[in-house]
Design a protein around this motif. Sequence first.
Motif, short mmCIF file in Angstrom:
data_model
loop_
_atom_site.label_atom_id
_atom_site.label_comp_id
_atom_site.label_asym_id
_atom_site.label_seq_id
_atom_site.Cartn_x
_atom_site.Cartn_y
_atom_site.Cartn_z
N LYS A 97 57.01 14.89 -5.02
CA LYS A 97 57.74 15.56 -4.02
C LYS A 97 56.89 15.71 -2.86
O LYS A 97 55.58 15.96 -3.01
CB LYS A 97 57.82 17.03 -4.62
N THR A 98 57.62 15.60 -1.67
CA THR A 98 57.12 15.67 -0.32
C THR A 98 57.79 16.59 0.68
O THR A 98 59.07 16.49 0.76
CB THR A 98 57.14 14.07 0.31
N ASP A 99 56.78 17.51 1.16
CA ASP A 99 57.48 18.59 1.96
C ASP A 99 56.82 18.25 3.32
O ASP A 99 55.64 18.71 3.65
CB ASP A 99 57.25 20.13 1.57
N ALA A 100 57.90 18.14 4.52
CA ALA A 100 57.16 18.12 5.81
C ALA A 100 57.45 19.12 6.76
O ALA A 100 58.74 19.39 6.93
CB ALA A 100 57.43 16.54 6.43
N THR A 101 56.64 19.89 7.33
CA THR A 101 56.83 21.06 8.34
C THR A 101 56.41 20.53 9.72
O THR A 101 55.10 19.94 9.99
CB THR A 101 56.08 22.07 7.77
N GLY A 102 57.22 20.58 10.48
CA GLY A 102 56.73 20.28 11.91
C GLY A 102 56.36 21.85 12.79
O GLY A 102 57.03 22.70 12.45
N TYR A 103 55.44 21.74 13.43
CA TYR A 103 54.68 23.05 13.85
C TYR A 103 54.73 22.66 15.36
O TYR A 103 54.45 21.82 15.98
CB TYR A 103 53.22 23.31 13.44
N SER A 104 55.05 23.66 16.29
CA SER A 104 54.82 23.50 17.50
C SER A 104 54.85 24.73 18.59
O SER A 104 55.30 25.95 17.85
CB SER A 104 56.24 22.77 18.30
N ARG A 105 53.73 24.95 19.44
CA ARG A 105 54.07 25.87 20.34
C ARG A 105 55.19 26.05 21.01
O ARG A 105 56.06 25.04 21.33
CB ARG A 105 52.72 26.00 21.49
N GLN A 140 76.48 14.72 2.66
CA GLN A 140 76.58 16.11 2.07
C GLN A 140 75.67 17.06 3.20
O GLN A 140 74.78 16.62 4.06
CB GLN A 140 75.62 16.17 0.70
N ALA A 141 75.94 18.35 3.09
CA ALA A 141 75.20 19.13 4.13
C ALA A 141 73.60 19.28 3.88
O ALA A 141 73.21 19.43 2.53
CB ALA A 141 75.84 20.62 3.98
N LYS A 142 72.94 19.35 5.00
CA LYS A 142 71.45 19.53 4.91
C LYS A 142 71.02 20.75 5.68
O LYS A 142 71.92 21.12 6.68
CB LYS A 142 70.66 18.30 5.19
N ARG A 143 70.38 21.70 5.23
CA ARG A 143 69.88 22.99 5.68
C ARG A 143 68.49 22.65 6.41
O ARG A 143 67.36 22.12 5.68
CB ARG A 143 69.95 23.97 4.72
N TYR A 144 68.31 23.22 7.43
CA TYR A 144 67.05 23.48 8.17
C TYR A 144 66.84 24.99 8.99
O TYR A 144 67.88 25.56 9.26
CB TYR A 144 67.07 22.34 9.31
N SER A 145 65.66 25.15 9.01
CA SER A 145 65.38 26.40 9.43
C SER A 145 64.17 26.63 10.34
O SER A 145 63.15 25.78 10.13
CB SER A 145 65.13 27.63 8.05
N VAL A 146 64.20 27.53 11.10
CA VAL A 146 62.98 27.61 12.09
C VAL A 146 62.43 29.16 11.96
O VAL A 146 62.98 30.12 11.88
CB VAL A 146 63.51 27.74 13.61
N ILE A 221 56.32 27.88 16.48
CA ILE A 221 57.54 27.70 15.32
C ILE A 221 56.99 26.81 14.14
O ILE A 221 56.15 25.97 14.42
CB ILE A 221 58.68 27.08 16.03
N ALA A 222 57.50 26.99 13.12
CA ALA A 222 57.47 26.01 11.79
C ALA A 222 58.81 25.86 11.60
O ALA A 222 59.82 26.47 11.28
CB ALA A 222 56.66 26.69 10.79
N VAL A 223 59.13 24.45 11.62
CA VAL A 223 60.70 24.08 11.45
C VAL A 223 60.56 23.33 10.03
O VAL A 223 59.78 22.59 9.63
CB VAL A 223 61.19 22.83 12.32
N LYS A 224 61.63 23.91 9.04
CA LYS A 224 61.53 23.52 7.56
C LYS A 224 62.84 23.03 7.28
O LYS A 224 63.87 23.25 8.01
CB LYS A 224 61.26 24.79 6.82
N ALA A 225 62.67 21.98 6.03
CA ALA A 225 63.97 21.55 5.32
C ALA A 225 64.14 22.26 3.94
O ALA A 225 62.99 22.82 3.53
CB ALA A 225 63.86 20.19 5.25
N LYS A 226 65.47 22.16 3.73
CA LYS A 226 65.71 22.83 2.39
C LYS A 226 65.05 21.90 1.13
O LYS A 226 65.25 20.94 1.12
CB LYS A 226 67.23 23.20 2.17
N GLU A 227 64.52 22.43 0.23
CA GLU A 227 63.90 21.72 -0.98
C GLU A 227 65.22 21.25 -1.64
O GLU A 227 66.20 22.02 -1.93
CB GLU A 227 63.26 22.95 -1.87
N GLY A 228 65.00 20.00 -2.08
CA GLY A 228 66.10 19.34 -2.69
C GLY A 228 66.89 18.58 -1.93
O GLY A 228 67.90 17.92 -2.39
#
Length: 472
Positions: A97-105, A140-146, A221-228
């Motif tokens: 399992k790989t979880d990648a998070t993008g961080y930015s000012r 299929q729909a993918k979810r992203y959150s900031v 900010i931290a930008v995340k993807a939904k697990e699964g």
Amino acid sequence: MKSVFKKNSRLTTSFLGYTTALRAKLLAGLAIASFLFNSSCSDPATVGLELAPGNNQIGVFYEEFALDAQLVLLDSFNTTNSGVLVVGNESDDYFGKTDATGYSRMYIDATDARPKADAILDSVFFNMEVVSVNGSDLDQAKRYSVHMLSEPILDTLYYNFDKLAYMTEPLATIDITFDEVKDTVMQLSVDEAFQQELFEKLKSGSEFDNLINFRKYFPGIAVKAKEGDNSTIGVALGANTGIAVYYHAVGDTVPLKYDINTFSSRSFNGIESDRSGTPTEVVTEYGLSYDMAHIVGMKSTVAMAMRIDTSPLDAFLDTLSGVTFNQVQFTIGAIEDQDEENVPITGMVMKFVDQNNEPIRSTINNAQLYVQEDAQPQVLQNAEGERVPNNAFTTAAILAYDSEDKLYQTGLTSHINAIYRGDLIRQNWLLDGSIPPKPGLSSTGIDFQRSLRQFKVNKDKIMIKVIYSKSR
């Protein structure tokens, strides 16, 4: 010792047993009629066509042999300011399992006009410029959150294993179905309470007086993807990624806008990799070589790379004398099947490394050394007149991916000739997915730092394929 080589016999007037498309490509351009292959463990015989009176002969031979490969987890894999936020959540039976998070000012221009005290808020959106999409089930729909960071990004280097704390509740979310679309600007809905808070501070708060004050209020900010979701996007930083505040003045319907974006903002990508229960769970220490039973592979930004043991080249070259290498190719594949929308790493270079997987560096400028492409100088002359390895990254040989045959390949004719002549010392290679831009290649070699692209291959499909001639 058991031979690892497959060898052929003499040049003939008929072509038998050499029918695959890849081998046909290897023969292109050679002015020969054909080959008849037999298996042998002895040195190639110098037999062939009679060229002239006096019984002068030339023999042309084909050989292939496998190179062993090990997995290496790269140490100190710097992801600072790569220009793209890697945002994904993937699951794989080999890499785990790989979880990648993008961080930015975030960035503001303190000279921009701000809303007046009586201005009326219309809407707030968080826009993200998506420049790549990779993964499975993209219909299929993918979810992203900031999420707002709860600690600042510092003026330091960040690596793929780094992470920062952020607010649990997102300030913006979106559900999106990409299908065939791989580049778009997503418009995320922003939390209502945050909209009101932000607009009030924008109108009259000191938080927007200058960039320092703003970043104290809004660390980033931290930008995340939904697990699964099993997909990854690349988000470009700049004017098109950030917060857009729309408002109007009292008694005026003309829309106005204030931008808070990621232009000129420090960023990095953090990776959490859980390999438990997979073949790669044994890969725990940075910089070490791990032998795998059958399958090896690479995964971008996780910095899972491959070390290639080139020692069989010594055993092969030691069997030869007075030969000319007509064509040598290094091939990897066909790779293991993966989803059509899960594009593999597009290209790799071969970096010289020592027994500790540390890069071997040039004595001229301390630059890391790479296998050079065909028709390029393999060695240079230094200030003392000594012949040393070419230190240019821009002319490094590229293992380019062929999507039709599902394999990586590159020419090594000049490189092997240089080793055979004694101009170069044979070195082991570390495959690196950060490649120089080349004409005709769509990638500029950023896959390894700006995506989660991967591939897997059986070790017996990592091959050197050689056509050489010997005359007397």
